[in-house]
Design an enzyme around this catalytic site. Sequence first.
Site, PDB file in Angstrom:
ATOM      1  N   GLU A 277      68.747  53.789  88.532  1.00 28.75           N
ATOM      2  CA  GLU A 277      69.808  52.464  87.876  1.00 28.75           C
ATOM      3  C   GLU A 277      70.549  51.659  89.663  1.00 28.75           C
ATOM      4  O   GLU A 277      70.995  50.141  88.451  1.00 28.75           O
ATOM      5  CB  GLU A 277      71.999  53.577  88.557  1.00 28.75           C
ATOM      6  CG  GLU A 277      71.937  54.756  87.012  1.00 28.75           C
ATOM      7  CD  GLU A 277      71.605  54.008  85.880  1.00 28.75           C
ATOM      8  OE1 GLU A 277      72.473  52.436  85.535  1.00 28.75           O
ATOM      9  OE2 GLU A 277      71.037  54.289  85.347  1.00 28.75           O
ATOM     10  N   TRP A 280      68.077  49.505  87.791  1.00 31.33           N
ATOM     11  CA  TRP A 280      68.377  48.368  86.265  1.00 31.33           C
ATOM     12  C   TRP A 280      69.064  47.079  86.549  1.00 31.33           C
ATOM     13  O   TRP A 280      69.533  46.343  85.611  1.00 31.33           O
ATOM     14  CB  TRP A 280      69.418  49.711  85.569  1.00 31.33           C
ATOM     15  CG  TRP A 280      68.662  50.121  84.274  1.00 31.33           C
ATOM     16  CD1 TRP A 280      68.313  51.257  84.539  1.00 31.33           C
ATOM     17  CD2 TRP A 280      68.462  49.320  83.036  1.00 31.33           C
ATOM     18  NE1 TRP A 280      67.977  51.821  83.401  1.00 31.33           N
ATOM     19  CE2 TRP A 280      67.761  50.700  82.151  1.00 31.33           C
ATOM     20  CE3 TRP A 280      68.308  48.971  82.288  1.00 31.33           C
ATOM     21  CZ2 TRP A 280      67.207  50.760  81.682  1.00 31.33           C
ATOM     22  CZ3 TRP A 280      67.745  48.246  81.055  1.00 31.33           C
ATOM     23  CH2 TRP A 280      67.210  49.435  80.691  1.00 31.33           C
ATOM     24  N   TRP A 308      79.511  37.891  61.624  1.00 32.37           N
ATOM     25  CA  TRP A 308      80.547  38.229  62.617  1.00 32.37           C
ATOM     26  C   TRP A 308      81.504  38.187  61.503  1.00 32.37           C
ATOM     27  O   TRP A 308      81.992  36.855  61.102  1.00 32.37           O
ATOM     28  CB  TRP A 308      80.482  37.385  63.692  1.00 32.37           C
ATOM     29  CG  TRP A 308      79.556  38.112  64.625  1.00 32.37           C
ATOM     30  CD1 TRP A 308      78.268  36.411  65.616  1.00 32.37           C
ATOM     31  CD2 TRP A 308      78.400  39.311  65.015  1.00 32.37           C
ATOM     32  NE1 TRP A 308      77.872  37.766  65.675  1.00 32.37           N
ATOM     33  CE2 TRP A 308      77.716  37.816  65.763  1.00 32.37           C
ATOM     34  CE3 TRP A 308      78.981  40.008  65.211  1.00 32.37           C
ATOM     35  CZ2 TRP A 308      76.661  39.352  67.025  1.00 32.37           C
ATOM     36  CZ3 TRP A 308      78.247  41.619  66.142  1.00 32.37           C
ATOM     37  CH2 TRP A 308      77.289  41.155  66.658  1.00 32.37           C
ATOM     38  N   ASN A 343      80.864  53.831  81.986  1.00 28.83           N
ATOM     39  CA  ASN A 343      79.502  53.773  81.793  1.00 28.83           C
ATOM     40  C   ASN A 343      79.864  53.637  80.549  1.00 28.83           C
ATOM     41  O   ASN A 343      78.956  52.785  79.621  1.00 28.83           O
ATOM     42  CB  ASN A 343      78.631  53.028  82.678  1.00 28.83           C
ATOM     43  CG  ASN A 343      77.348  52.673  82.560  1.00 28.83           C
ATOM     44  OD1 ASN A 343      77.497  51.268  82.177  1.00 28.83           O
ATOM     45  ND2 ASN A 343      76.912  53.434  82.209  1.00 28.83           N
ATOM     46  N   TRP A 361      79.312  39.986  70.047  1.00 27.89           N
ATOM     47  CA  TRP A 361      79.530  40.245  71.547  1.00 27.89           C
ATOM     48  C   TRP A 361      80.479  39.761  72.884  1.00 27.89           C
ATOM     49  O   TRP A 361      80.228  40.082  73.571  1.00 27.89           O
ATOM     50  CB  TRP A 361      77.883  41.196  71.844  1.00 27.89           C
ATOM     51  CG  TRP A 361      76.998  39.735  71.717  1.00 27.89           C
ATOM     52  CD1 TRP A 361      76.183  39.571  70.272  1.00 27.89           C
ATOM     53  CD2 TRP A 361      76.386  39.020  72.702  1.00 27.89           C
ATOM     54  NE1 TRP A 361      75.378  38.635  71.063  1.00 27.89           N
ATOM     55  CE2 TRP A 361      75.445  38.243  72.657  1.00 27.89           C
ATOM     56  CE3 TRP A 361      77.224  38.736  74.101  1.00 27.89           C
ATOM     57  CZ2 TRP A 361      75.393  37.335  73.450  1.00 27.89           C
ATOM     58  CZ3 TRP A 361      76.450  37.930  75.463  1.00 27.89           C
ATOM     59  CH2 TRP A 361      75.686  37.241  74.159  1.00 27.89           C
ATOM     60  N   TRP A 384      75.704  44.207  77.274  1.00 26.24           N
ATOM     61  CA  TRP A 384      76.659  44.040  75.571  1.00 26.24           C
ATOM     62  C   TRP A 384      75.631  43.281  75.157  1.00 26.24           C
ATOM     63  O   TRP A 384      75.386  44.045  74.128  1.00 26.24           O
ATOM     64  CB  TRP A 384      77.677  42.682  75.913  1.00 26.24           C
ATOM     65  CG  TRP A 384      79.106  43.396  76.066  1.00 26.24           C
ATOM     66  CD1 TRP A 384      79.710  43.374  77.278  1.00 26.24           C
ATOM     67  CD2 TRP A 384      79.545  43.603  75.522  1.00 26.24           C
ATOM     68  NE1 TRP A 384      80.690  43.543  76.752  1.00 26.24           N
ATOM     69  CE2 TRP A 384      80.681  43.866  76.407  1.00 26.24           C
ATOM     70  CE3 TRP A 384      80.164  43.770  74.046  1.00 26.24           C
ATOM     71  CZ2 TRP A 384      82.346  44.250  75.130  1.00 26.24           C
ATOM     72  CZ3 TRP A 384      80.988  44.262  73.176  1.00 26.24           C
ATOM     73  CH2 TRP A 384      81.783  44.583  74.391  1.00 26.24           C
TER      74      TRP A 384
END
Length: 479
Positions: A277, A280, A308, A343, A361, A384
């Site tokens: 993590e 990441w 959208w 998360n 988004w 996102w």
Amino acid sequence: MTSIMWFRRDLRLEDNTALNHLLKNHHDNPIIFLFHINPSQLTDNFGFNQHTFFSAVKHFKHQLVEKGIKLLILQGELEKTFKSLKEQYPEWDNIYFNEDETGFGAKRDREALAVFTNLGVTAHHFSDHYLIDASSIVKDNGSYYKVFTPYFKKWEAFEKRKPNIIQFKSSNIRLRPSIQATGEDNMGNLTDLLLPQEKLTKEIAQLNFGTVSAKKALHDFITNHLSNYDKKRDFPAQSGTSKLSRFLRTGELSIRTVFEAALPAKDSSGKESFIKELAWRDFYNMIYATHPNQQKEPIIPYFSHIHWVNDESQFKRWKDGLTGYPIIDAAMRQLKTTGWMHNRLRMITASFLTKDLLIDWRLGESYFKKQLIDYDPASNIGGWQWAASTGTDAVPYFRIFNPITQSKKFDPSGTFIKQYVPELKTLSEKEIHFPSILDMQIQQKRHVIVGKDYPEPIIDHQWARKRAVAAYEESKDRF
């Protein structure tokens, strides 16, 4: 000669790269500790994110006061502010700060460097916020990675910097005489940036700040939760995540300190997952640095033409936790009251907004930016775009989380749901994940009437899934 230590999102005296270099090179010079509030970063409609950050600044200021040090807080347009400071202290000739590689911070740093050059001030800037810089890991041909797994293989082998050991004693530092006073004459600059007390939730009002609190949280996680991190991190009802991201966001804790604390721990799948993590976090910073328009534009170009729907009433119901899908509603209410979201739930709620509701988004990212007390631009934007299938190494566009299935899998007993959606507390663990399918007799027995005590589903998931896949495929065809 006078040197300035310019604090930004590095609100600590321990393991602070810029401060370490300043004290090594200029400890005999008078030093000003400075924090600058840039109006262009502020909004009138601020939320928990801004309140929490400036509360951390306020706490840091008090920490320095206890050491006999004043943190000079200035507010105003960057060039005008530093020109004024140079006029007040013409002998100021060096400034130290930890740089930003992405977003607004990178743009500000470029502007600041030009200002300092014009003022005849030498700027010393350092990488500090990540374990590995955005530009350090590249493919053999010099290009940047777009997929995490091969990036991670190089990241694992890459030598990480150790924490800086700073011999910091305020008694040995020559502070500017006129800055040395410990009065609170510039506290008003911070107070105006905090939410009024009546707008604070209990959880926000009780937050702890500072390096001492951060290190306690780190010790607790490493000692009690690291080994089971991989097994518990996806279950929001359990204390399975570190919650260190808030302290990393403000810099009350350094990422090197976190990494060094995890390394000596006994090898486990939990430790392995946690370190991944951290990788990441570096990966998303690299992605943002190499895609500077990522906050506004999708990385995958053929998803630039998605139609959208952006229904404002549905967007509001999503934000308020009134969608009729209990796991979504519990997660959104958690965010609204605590400024934090688990998360796993960030992925589920983002998928629901973008795929089920077909809401852009960027609207979701903006709302999370306002609310999250641990908001990190690179990680939030990357997350996102991952959920919306528009980013690098993102979830395929046809993979759409089923909120009912996710609820049953990650909150099987409904413990988390009942904490934030108390109107469903009388439902059994089989009933709580989608109460709208319960017949009226059961609803009456449980005292939960769907449409009255709890909202009807905002949309049919199966229908919405087909609509989303069609919208994404249409965007590809148009490209």
